[in-house]
Design a protein around this motif. Structure first.
Motif, PDB file in Angstrom:
ATOM      1  N   UNK A 154       0.831  -1.191   0.000  1.00  0.00           N
ATOM      2  CA  UNK A 154       0.000   0.000   0.000  1.00  0.00           C
ATOM      3  C   UNK A 154       0.875   1.254   0.000  1.00  0.00           C
ATOM      4  N   UNK A 155       1.906   1.264   0.824  1.00  0.00           N
ATOM      5  CA  UNK A 155       2.818   2.416   0.879  1.00  0.00           C
ATOM      6  C   UNK A 155       3.534   2.613  -0.458  1.00  0.00           C
ATOM      7  N   UNK A 156       3.985   1.525  -1.071  1.00  0.00           N
ATOM      8  CA  UNK A 156       4.684   1.645  -2.361  1.00  0.00           C
ATOM      9  C   UNK A 156       3.759   2.169  -3.453  1.00  0.00           C
ATOM     10  N   UNK A 157       2.521   1.689  -3.488  1.00  0.00           N
ATOM     11  CA  UNK A 157       1.601   2.174  -4.527  1.00  0.00           C
ATOM     12  C   UNK A 157       1.218   3.630  -4.278  1.00  0.00           C
ATOM     13  N   UNK A 158       1.070   4.022  -3.020  1.00  0.00           N
ATOM     14  CA  UNK A 158       0.811   5.440  -2.738  1.00  0.00           C
ATOM     15  C   UNK A 158       1.997   6.300  -3.153  1.00  0.00           C
ATOM     16  N   UNK A 159       3.204   5.809  -2.945  1.00  0.00           N
ATOM     17  CA  UNK A 159       4.396   6.562  -3.351  1.00  0.00           C
ATOM     18  C   UNK A 159       4.451   6.720  -4.869  1.00  0.00           C
TER      19      UNK A 159
END
Length: 176
Positions: A154-159
């Motif tokens: 989730x953090x990587x896709x938000x980034x």
């Protein structure tokens, strides 16, 4: 990348960093396809129609009362004794879900002519952790491991999505 000419998707897609990010996606897509084959090649005939990958095959087929009551056989530390078919199904679901997540943010970044090198690096990190998570699902069935990996994804896709909007979606110097 020169941003003075506005949003230039064809020029953006010729960038080698963008190409490498899409190669990460295609590699993940190919592994997902391989897992689709393996899941059906080595799974039990009832595994596809069972619906719940955490229910053991014996409880679902041999003991309808146990299956109806929702009781699963649990082993040491309360972990499920699941079949190889269940493990391949969980791994396949990880690969499918993450392939679609990566497709979504790479499409957003490409159409917006956003970031190049940073997105490529994040895409390959996403790919590497997806492969690790899929292999982990083959070996271990634990919700805390899933929680850790899903927060990471989730953090990587938000980034990646944030970089797409930070550096992209310009039309002649304005977003409108």
């Amino acid at each position: 990348m020169d941003r003075t000419n506005g949003n230039n998707v064809p020029a953006f897609t010729t960038d080698p960093w963008v190409r490498s990010a899409w190669i990460a996606f295609f590699t993940l897509f190919a592994i997902w396809g391989l897992s689709y084959f393996i899941r059906h090649a080595f799974g039990k005939p009832d595994a596809y129609n069972r619906g719940n990958p955490n229910t053991t095959g014996a409880a679902a087929v041999d003991d309808p009362e146990a299956a109806a009551a929702g009781t699963d056989k649990k082993g040491r530390w309360g972990l499920h004794h699941d079949t190889l078919s269940d493990r391949f199904a969980r791994s396949h679901h990880v690969l499918r879900d993450n392939t679609l997540m990566l497709l979504s943010v790479l499409t957003l970044n490409t159409f917006g002519a956003g970031s190049t090198r940073a997105v490529m690096i994040l895409a390959w990190i996403f790919f590497a952790f997806t492969v690790i998570h899929a292999l982990t699902e083959l070996a271990i069935n634990h919700h805390f491991i899933r929680l850790f990996f899903n927060l990471l994804f989730y953090a990587l896709t938000l980034a990646i999505g944030g970089l797409a909007f930070k550096y992209g979606w310009y039309t002649h110097g304005s977003i409108f």
